[in-house]
Scaffold this active site. Structure first.
Site, PDB file in Angstrom:
ATOM      1  N   TRP A 101       4.312  68.797  90.434  1.00  0.00           N
ATOM      2  CA  TRP A 101       5.458  69.628  90.827  1.00  0.00           C
ATOM      3  C   TRP A 101       6.183  70.201  89.621  1.00  0.00           C
ATOM      4  CZ3 TRP A 101       5.044  71.738  95.190  1.00  0.00           C
ATOM      5  CH2 TRP A 101       4.479  71.051  96.279  1.00  0.00           C
ATOM      6  N   ASP A 171      14.679  68.546  90.097  1.00  0.00           N
ATOM      7  CA  ASP A 171      13.977  68.613  91.380  1.00  0.00           C
ATOM      8  C   ASP A 171      13.956  67.187  91.918  1.00  0.00           C
ATOM      9  OD1 ASP A 171      12.266  68.724  93.503  1.00  0.00           O
ATOM     10  OD2 ASP A 171      10.552  69.527  92.384  1.00  0.00           O
ATOM     11  N   LYS A 195      11.406  65.324 102.859  1.00  0.00           N
ATOM     12  CA  LYS A 195      10.928  64.063 102.324  1.00  0.00           C
ATOM     13  C   LYS A 195      11.857  62.932 102.754  1.00  0.00           C
ATOM     14  CE  LYS A 195       7.875  66.528 100.177  1.00  0.00           C
ATOM     15  NZ  LYS A 195       7.989  67.102  98.853  1.00  0.00           N
TER      16      LYS A 195
HETATM   17  C1  LIG Z   1       7.362  68.402  98.234  1.00  0.00           C
HETATM   18  C2  LIG Z   1       7.894  68.713  96.900  1.00  0.00           C
HETATM   19  C3  LIG Z   1       8.167  70.034  96.496  1.00  0.00           C
HETATM   20  C4  LIG Z   1       7.840  71.248  97.336  1.00  0.00           C
HETATM   21  O1  LIG Z   1       8.541  71.255  98.476  1.00  0.00           O
HETATM   22  P1  LIG Z   1       8.429  72.443  99.562  1.00  0.00           P
HETATM   23  O2  LIG Z   1       9.631  72.161 100.385  1.00  0.00           O
HETATM   24  O3  LIG Z   1       7.135  72.241 100.274  1.00  0.00           O
HETATM   25  O4  LIG Z   1       8.503  73.732  98.849  1.00  0.00           O
HETATM   26  C5  LIG Z   1       8.722  70.239  95.248  1.00  0.00           C
HETATM   27  N1  LIG Z   1       8.982  69.206  94.435  1.00  0.00           N
HETATM   28  C6  LIG Z   1       8.724  67.923  94.777  1.00  0.00           C
HETATM   29  C7  LIG Z   1       9.039  66.830  93.827  1.00  0.00           C
HETATM   30  C8  LIG Z   1       8.174  67.648  96.021  1.00  0.00           C
HETATM   31  O5  LIG Z   1       7.927  66.369  96.373  1.00  0.00           O
END
Ligand SMILES: *Cc1c(COP(=O)(O)O)cnc(C)c1O
Length: 363
Positions: A101, A171, A195
Protein backbone atom coordinates in the site's frame (compact mmCIF):
# COMPACT_ATOMS: atom_id res chain seq x y z
CA UNK A 1 -22.01 -23.93 14.04
CA UNK A 2 -20.86 -20.32 14.52
CA UNK A 3 -18.99 -18.72 11.64
CA UNK A 4 -16.10 -16.30 11.94
CA UNK A 5 -15.09 -13.96 9.14
CA UNK A 6 -11.32 -13.38 8.96
CA UNK A 7 -11.51 -11.27 5.78
CA UNK A 8 -9.04 -8.39 5.43
CA UNK A 9 -11.77 -6.17 3.99
CA UNK A 10 -14.63 -5.64 3.62
CA UNK A 11 -14.45 -7.19 7.03
CA UNK A 12 -16.41 -8.37 10.03
CA UNK A 13 -18.69 -5.84 11.73
CA UNK A 14 -19.98 -6.10 15.31
CA UNK A 15 -23.01 -8.44 15.42
CA UNK A 16 -25.09 -6.06 17.58
CA UNK A 17 -24.55 -3.33 14.98
CA UNK A 18 -25.66 -5.54 12.11
CA UNK A 19 -28.73 -6.51 14.14
CA UNK A 20 -29.54 -2.90 14.92
CA UNK A 21 -29.28 -2.01 11.24
CA UNK A 22 -31.67 -4.85 10.44
CA UNK A 23 -34.13 -3.80 13.14
CA UNK A 24 -34.30 -0.14 12.13
CA UNK A 25 -33.91 -0.56 8.40
CA UNK A 26 -37.58 -0.31 7.37
CA UNK A 27 -38.26 2.88 9.31
CA UNK A 28 -35.41 5.03 10.55
CA UNK A 29 -36.37 6.88 13.75
CA UNK A 30 -40.07 6.25 13.02
CA UNK A 31 -39.82 8.33 9.87
CA UNK A 32 -41.51 5.69 7.72
CA UNK A 33 -38.40 5.72 5.50
CA UNK A 34 -35.22 3.70 5.65
CA UNK A 35 -31.88 5.41 6.21
CA UNK A 36 -31.14 4.67 2.55
CA UNK A 37 -34.07 6.81 1.46
CA UNK A 38 -33.73 9.97 3.51
CA UNK A 39 -32.20 13.18 2.22
CA UNK A 40 -28.69 14.06 3.23
CA UNK A 41 -30.08 17.57 3.80
CA UNK A 42 -32.66 16.34 6.33
CA UNK A 43 -32.56 16.97 10.07
CA UNK A 44 -32.50 13.22 10.59
CA UNK A 45 -29.25 12.82 8.68
CA UNK A 46 -27.77 15.95 10.23
CA UNK A 47 -28.02 14.23 13.57
CA UNK A 48 -26.41 11.07 12.15
CA UNK A 49 -23.36 12.81 10.69
CA UNK A 50 -22.93 15.14 13.67
CA UNK A 51 -23.04 12.22 16.11
CA UNK A 52 -20.59 10.24 14.01
CA UNK A 53 -18.12 13.12 13.98
CA UNK A 54 -18.52 13.82 17.69
CA UNK A 55 -18.18 10.16 18.67
CA UNK A 56 -15.04 9.86 16.54
CA UNK A 57 -13.64 13.02 18.13
CA UNK A 58 -14.35 11.63 21.60
CA UNK A 59 -12.86 8.21 20.87
CA UNK A 60 -9.66 9.51 19.25
CA UNK A 61 -9.45 12.71 21.33
CA UNK A 62 -9.19 14.71 18.13
CA UNK A 63 -8.06 18.29 18.90
CA UNK A 64 -10.28 21.19 17.82
CA UNK A 65 -7.79 22.35 15.18
CA UNK A 66 -8.28 19.16 13.17
CA UNK A 67 -11.10 18.78 10.65
CA UNK A 68 -12.95 15.48 10.22
CA UNK A 69 -13.99 14.86 6.61
CA UNK A 70 -16.18 12.11 5.15
CA UNK A 71 -15.03 11.10 1.68
CA UNK A 72 -15.83 8.45 -0.90
CA UNK A 73 -13.27 6.87 -3.22
CA UNK A 74 -11.66 4.56 -0.66
CA UNK A 75 -8.22 4.81 0.86
CA UNK A 76 -6.92 4.81 -2.70
CA UNK A 77 -8.39 8.21 -3.59
CA UNK A 78 -6.46 9.73 -0.69
CA UNK A 79 -3.20 8.62 -2.34
CA UNK A 80 -4.12 11.31 -4.91
CA UNK A 81 -5.93 13.81 -2.68
CA UNK A 82 -3.21 14.03 -0.01
CA UNK A 83 -0.44 15.23 -2.34
CA UNK A 84 -2.83 17.54 -4.24
CA UNK A 85 -3.92 19.23 -1.01
CA UNK A 86 -0.80 19.08 1.15
CA UNK A 87 2.24 18.93 -1.15
CA UNK A 88 1.70 22.49 -2.39
CA UNK A 89 4.91 24.21 -1.29
CA UNK A 90 7.58 22.01 -2.90
CA UNK A 91 5.62 19.19 -4.59
CA UNK A 92 8.03 16.89 -2.81
CA UNK A 93 7.26 14.25 -0.18
CA UNK A 94 9.05 11.46 1.66
CA UNK A 95 7.67 7.95 2.06
CA UNK A 96 8.49 4.89 4.13
CA UNK A 97 8.36 1.87 1.85
CA UNK A 98 6.68 -0.66 4.13
CA UNK A 99 4.95 -2.74 1.45
CA UNK A 100 2.21 -2.88 -1.14
CA UNK A 101 0.00 0.00 0.00
CA UNK A 102 2.94 2.35 0.57
CA UNK A 103 4.13 1.64 -2.92
CA UNK A 104 0.64 2.27 -4.34
CA UNK A 105 0.66 5.61 -2.52
CA UNK A 106 4.03 6.48 -4.06
CA UNK A 107 2.74 5.67 -7.57
CA UNK A 108 -0.35 7.81 -7.21
CA UNK A 109 1.56 10.74 -5.69
CA UNK A 110 3.91 10.68 -8.68
CA UNK A 111 0.90 10.89 -10.99
CA UNK A 112 0.11 14.25 -9.35
CA UNK A 113 3.63 15.40 -10.37
CA UNK A 114 4.85 15.17 -6.80
CA UNK A 115 8.43 14.04 -6.27
CA UNK A 116 8.54 11.06 -3.91
CA UNK A 117 11.70 10.21 -1.96
CA UNK A 118 11.85 6.73 -0.44
CA UNK A 119 13.36 7.53 2.96
CA UNK A 120 13.68 3.89 4.03
CA UNK A 121 12.55 0.55 2.66
CA UNK A 122 11.89 -2.94 4.00
CA UNK A 123 12.27 -4.43 0.54
CA UNK A 124 15.46 -6.27 1.53
CA UNK A 125 13.62 -8.32 4.17
CA UNK A 126 10.67 -8.95 1.86
CA UNK A 127 8.68 -6.54 4.09
CA UNK A 128 8.87 -8.79 7.16
CA UNK A 129 10.32 -5.81 9.06
CA UNK A 130 9.39 -2.11 9.22
CA UNK A 131 11.47 0.59 7.56
CA UNK A 132 12.68 3.20 10.04
CA UNK A 133 14.43 6.52 9.58
CA UNK A 134 18.17 6.50 10.14
CA UNK A 135 18.82 10.17 9.47
CA UNK A 136 16.91 13.44 9.94
CA UNK A 137 14.37 14.15 7.21
CA UNK A 138 14.84 16.99 4.76
CA UNK A 139 12.89 19.86 6.40
CA UNK A 140 11.68 21.11 3.01
CA UNK A 141 9.59 17.98 2.36
CA UNK A 142 5.88 18.81 2.30
CA UNK A 143 5.13 15.68 4.35
CA UNK A 144 6.16 12.11 5.04
CA UNK A 145 3.74 9.31 4.09
CA UNK A 146 3.48 6.39 6.51
CA UNK A 147 1.31 3.25 6.40
CA UNK A 148 0.65 2.55 10.08
CA UNK A 149 -0.53 -1.01 9.45
CA UNK A 150 0.53 -3.06 6.44
CA UNK A 151 -2.54 -5.15 5.71
CA UNK A 152 -0.87 -7.58 3.33
CA UNK A 153 2.54 -8.01 4.97
CA UNK A 154 1.21 -8.07 8.57
CA UNK A 155 3.44 -5.36 10.04
CA UNK A 156 2.38 -2.41 12.21
CA UNK A 157 4.04 0.71 13.58
CA UNK A 158 3.56 1.22 17.30
CA UNK A 159 6.37 3.83 17.48
CA UNK A 160 6.19 6.63 14.96
CA UNK A 161 9.22 7.87 13.02
CA UNK A 162 10.52 11.27 14.15
CA UNK A 163 10.08 13.67 11.25
CA UNK A 164 10.77 16.96 13.04
CA UNK A 165 8.55 19.72 11.72
CA UNK A 166 7.62 17.78 8.60
CA UNK A 167 4.01 16.56 9.00
CA UNK A 168 3.30 12.84 9.00
CA UNK A 169 0.47 11.70 6.73
CA UNK A 170 -0.77 8.29 7.83
CA UNK A 171 -2.66 5.71 5.85
CA UNK A 172 -4.38 4.12 8.84
CA UNK A 173 -6.87 2.13 6.76
CA UNK A 174 -6.31 -1.21 8.45
CA UNK A 175 -5.69 -0.31 12.08
CA UNK A 176 -7.86 2.79 12.44
CA UNK A 177 -9.54 2.62 15.88
CA UNK A 178 -7.77 -0.68 16.62
CA UNK A 179 -4.54 0.82 17.89
CA UNK A 180 -4.21 4.08 19.80
CA UNK A 181 -2.12 6.95 18.43
CA UNK A 182 -1.97 10.64 19.35
CA UNK A 183 -3.72 12.58 16.62
CA UNK A 184 -1.39 15.55 17.34
CA UNK A 185 1.52 13.47 16.08
CA UNK A 186 0.07 13.59 12.55
CA UNK A 187 -0.65 16.27 9.98
CA UNK A 188 -3.28 14.01 8.50
CA UNK A 189 -4.77 10.56 9.03
CA UNK A 190 -6.97 8.74 6.56
CA UNK A 191 -8.71 5.39 6.58
CA UNK A 192 -11.10 3.53 4.32
CA UNK A 193 -14.00 2.35 6.48
CA UNK A 194 -14.28 -1.25 5.35
CA UNK A 195 -11.44 -2.67 7.42
CA UNK A 196 -12.25 -1.60 10.94
CA UNK A 197 -15.08 0.92 10.88
CA UNK A 198 -18.03 -0.12 8.74
CA UNK A 199 -19.19 -0.77 5.19
CA UNK A 200 -17.18 0.19 2.11
CA UNK A 201 -17.95 3.51 0.46
CA UNK A 202 -16.73 5.80 3.21
CA UNK A 203 -13.24 7.13 3.92
CA UNK A 204 -12.40 9.21 6.97
CA UNK A 205 -9.90 12.08 6.66
CA UNK A 206 -8.64 13.84 9.78
CA UNK A 207 -6.47 16.81 8.87
CA UNK A 208 -4.85 19.71 10.74
CA UNK A 209 -6.58 22.86 9.61
CA UNK A 210 -3.45 24.93 8.92
CA UNK A 211 -2.36 22.39 6.29
CA UNK A 212 -5.41 22.83 4.05
CA UNK A 213 -6.61 25.64 1.82
CA UNK A 214 -3.24 26.18 0.11
CA UNK A 215 -3.98 24.41 -3.18
CA UNK A 216 -5.39 26.30 -6.15
CA UNK A 217 -8.11 25.09 -8.49
CA UNK A 218 -8.41 21.57 -7.20
CA UNK A 219 -11.21 19.42 -8.58
CA UNK A 220 -14.01 20.06 -6.07
CA UNK A 221 -14.36 16.41 -5.10
CA UNK A 222 -10.70 16.31 -4.04
CA UNK A 223 -10.63 19.61 -2.17
CA UNK A 224 -10.20 19.21 1.58
CA UNK A 225 -10.95 22.88 2.27
CA UNK A 226 -14.20 22.68 0.33
CA UNK A 227 -15.20 19.48 2.14
CA UNK A 228 -14.38 21.14 5.47
CA UNK A 229 -16.43 24.23 4.56
CA UNK A 230 -19.38 22.14 3.35
CA UNK A 231 -19.26 19.71 6.30
CA UNK A 232 -18.57 16.88 3.81
CA UNK A 233 -21.83 17.62 2.02
CA UNK A 234 -20.65 19.40 -1.10
CA UNK A 235 -22.51 16.62 -2.91
CA UNK A 236 -24.45 13.59 -1.69
CA UNK A 237 -22.34 11.78 0.91
CA UNK A 238 -22.52 7.99 1.41
CA UNK A 239 -25.48 8.24 3.77
CA UNK A 240 -25.85 4.55 4.61
CA UNK A 241 -22.11 4.02 5.19
CA UNK A 242 -21.90 7.06 7.50
CA UNK A 243 -24.93 5.82 9.45
CA UNK A 244 -23.46 2.32 9.85
CA UNK A 245 -20.03 3.67 10.81
CA UNK A 246 -21.80 5.87 13.38
CA UNK A 247 -23.33 2.80 14.98
CA UNK A 248 -19.90 1.13 15.13
CA UNK A 249 -18.50 4.24 16.85
CA UNK A 250 -21.24 4.03 19.48
CA UNK A 251 -20.46 0.32 19.91
CA UNK A 252 -16.77 1.18 20.39
CA UNK A 253 -17.67 3.65 23.13
CA UNK A 254 -19.79 0.98 24.84
CA UNK A 255 -16.81 -1.41 24.67
CA UNK A 256 -14.73 1.00 26.72
CA UNK A 257 -13.11 3.01 23.93
CA UNK A 258 -9.88 2.60 22.03
CA UNK A 259 -7.50 1.76 24.88
CA UNK A 260 -9.74 -1.16 25.85
CA UNK A 261 -10.00 -2.18 22.20
CA UNK A 262 -6.24 -2.08 21.74
CA UNK A 263 -5.70 -4.23 24.82
CA UNK A 264 -8.22 -6.77 23.60
CA UNK A 265 -6.62 -6.77 20.15
CA UNK A 266 -3.20 -7.44 21.66
CA UNK A 267 -4.61 -10.37 23.63
CA UNK A 268 -6.36 -11.83 20.58
CA UNK A 269 -3.27 -11.50 18.41
CA UNK A 270 -1.06 -13.06 21.12
CA UNK A 271 -3.25 -16.18 21.13
CA UNK A 272 -2.53 -16.70 17.45
CA UNK A 273 1.15 -15.66 17.42
CA UNK A 274 1.90 -17.86 20.46
CA UNK A 275 0.43 -20.85 18.65
CA UNK A 276 2.28 -20.08 15.39
CA UNK A 277 5.62 -19.60 17.17
CA UNK A 278 5.54 -23.06 18.76
CA UNK A 279 4.02 -24.82 15.75
CA UNK A 280 6.01 -27.42 13.81
CA UNK A 281 3.86 -26.87 10.73
CA UNK A 282 2.75 -23.24 10.53
CA UNK A 283 4.82 -20.10 10.81
CA UNK A 284 4.47 -16.32 10.67
CA UNK A 285 7.42 -14.73 8.85
CA UNK A 286 7.28 -11.27 10.49
CA UNK A 287 9.92 -10.02 12.93
CA UNK A 288 8.19 -10.11 16.36
CA UNK A 289 8.64 -6.40 17.14
CA UNK A 290 6.99 -5.44 13.82
CA UNK A 291 3.96 -7.73 14.06
CA UNK A 292 0.48 -6.39 13.43
CA UNK A 293 -2.35 -7.05 15.86
CA UNK A 294 -4.79 -6.68 12.95
CA UNK A 295 -3.55 -8.89 10.09
CA UNK A 296 -1.62 -12.10 10.71
CA UNK A 297 -0.18 -13.86 7.66
CA UNK A 298 1.04 -17.46 8.04
CA UNK A 299 2.15 -20.37 5.87
CA UNK A 300 3.01 -24.05 6.01
CA UNK A 301 5.55 -23.66 3.21
CA UNK A 302 3.61 -26.11 1.02
CA UNK A 303 0.96 -24.48 -1.21
CA UNK A 304 -1.03 -27.74 -1.47
CA UNK A 305 -1.15 -28.03 2.31
CA UNK A 306 -2.14 -24.35 2.59
CA UNK A 307 -5.03 -25.00 0.20
CA UNK A 308 -6.12 -28.06 2.22
CA UNK A 309 -6.01 -25.98 5.40
CA UNK A 310 -8.12 -23.21 3.91
CA UNK A 311 -10.71 -25.68 2.57
CA UNK A 312 -10.94 -27.47 5.93
CA UNK A 313 -11.15 -24.20 7.85
CA UNK A 314 -14.02 -23.02 5.65
CA UNK A 315 -15.91 -26.24 6.42
CA UNK A 316 -15.43 -25.45 10.11
CA UNK A 317 -16.95 -21.96 9.72
CA UNK A 318 -13.58 -20.17 9.69
CA UNK A 319 -14.06 -17.99 6.63
CA UNK A 320 -11.82 -15.97 4.31
CA UNK A 321 -8.44 -17.18 5.56
CA UNK A 322 -6.86 -17.27 2.12
CA UNK A 323 -3.81 -15.01 1.98
CA UNK A 324 -3.54 -12.02 -0.32
CA UNK A 325 -2.91 -13.03 -3.92
CA UNK A 326 0.48 -11.25 -3.83
CA UNK A 327 1.86 -13.34 -0.96
CA UNK A 328 -0.19 -16.58 -0.92
CA UNK A 329 -0.54 -18.72 2.20
CA UNK A 330 -3.07 -17.70 4.81
CA UNK A 331 -4.00 -14.47 6.54
CA UNK A 332 -6.23 -14.02 9.58
CA UNK A 333 -7.56 -10.50 10.10
CA UNK A 334 -8.46 -9.86 13.72
CA UNK A 335 -10.16 -6.47 13.58
CA UNK A 336 -12.06 -4.93 16.50
CA UNK A 337 -15.26 -6.83 15.72
CA UNK A 338 -13.57 -10.27 15.73
CA UNK A 339 -14.47 -11.87 19.06
CA UNK A 340 -11.88 -13.75 21.12
CA UNK A 341 -13.98 -16.88 20.55
CA UNK A 342 -13.19 -16.60 16.83
CA UNK A 343 -9.45 -16.58 17.48
CA UNK A 344 -9.76 -19.50 19.89
CA UNK A 345 -11.71 -21.46 17.29
CA UNK A 346 -8.99 -20.72 14.72
CA UNK A 347 -6.19 -21.81 17.06
CA UNK A 348 -8.07 -25.02 17.91
CA UNK A 349 -8.47 -25.81 14.25
CA UNK A 350 -4.81 -25.02 13.51
CA UNK A 351 -3.78 -27.43 16.27
CA UNK A 352 -6.10 -30.16 15.02
CA UNK A 353 -4.88 -29.73 11.44
CA UNK A 354 -1.28 -29.83 12.59
CA UNK A 355 -1.84 -32.99 14.62
CA UNK A 356 -3.47 -34.68 11.63
CA UNK A 357 -0.70 -33.66 9.22
CA UNK A 358 2.45 -34.16 11.26
CA UNK A 359 1.69 -37.66 12.58
CA UNK A 360 4.50 -39.97 11.58
CA UNK A 361 6.66 -37.03 10.51
CA UNK A 362 7.54 -36.17 14.08
CA UNK A 363 7.84 -39.70 15.42
C1 LIG B 1 -7.33 -1.60 1.92
C2 LIG B 1 -6.26 -0.60 2.02
C3 LIG B 1 -6.17 0.49 1.13
C4 LIG B 1 -7.09 0.66 -0.06
O1 LIG B 1 -8.36 0.84 0.31
P1 LIG B 1 -9.56 1.08 -0.74
O2 LIG B 1 -10.61 1.57 0.18
O3 LIG B 1 -9.85 -0.24 -1.36
O4 LIG B 1 -9.12 2.10 -1.71
C5 LIG B 1 -5.18 1.42 1.33
N1 LIG B 1 -4.30 1.29 2.33
C6 LIG B 1 -4.34 0.25 3.20
C7 LIG B 1 -3.34 0.17 4.30
C8 LIG B 1 -5.33 -0.72 3.07
O5 LIG B 1 -5.38 -1.74 3.94
Amino acid sequence: MPTYNFSAGPAVMPTPVVQQIQAELPSFQDSGMSIMEISHRSQLFDQVINDAEQDLRDLMQIPANYRVLFFQGGGTLQFTAAPLNLATAHHHIGLLDSGHWASRAADEAQRTHTQVDILASAHATNYTTLPTLTQPVDPTLDYVHLTTNNTIEGTMYTQLPATGNVPLVADMSSNFLGQTYNVQDFGMIFAGAQKNLGPAGLTIVIVRDDLIGHAQNLPSMLDYQLFADKRSMFNTPPVFAIYAAGLVLKWLKAQGGLAAMQQRNQQKAALLYDFLDQSQLFRNPVEPAARSTMNVPFVTGDPALDAAFIAGATEHGLLNLKGHRLVGGMRASLYNAMPTAGVTALVDYLAAFEAAHTKGVLN
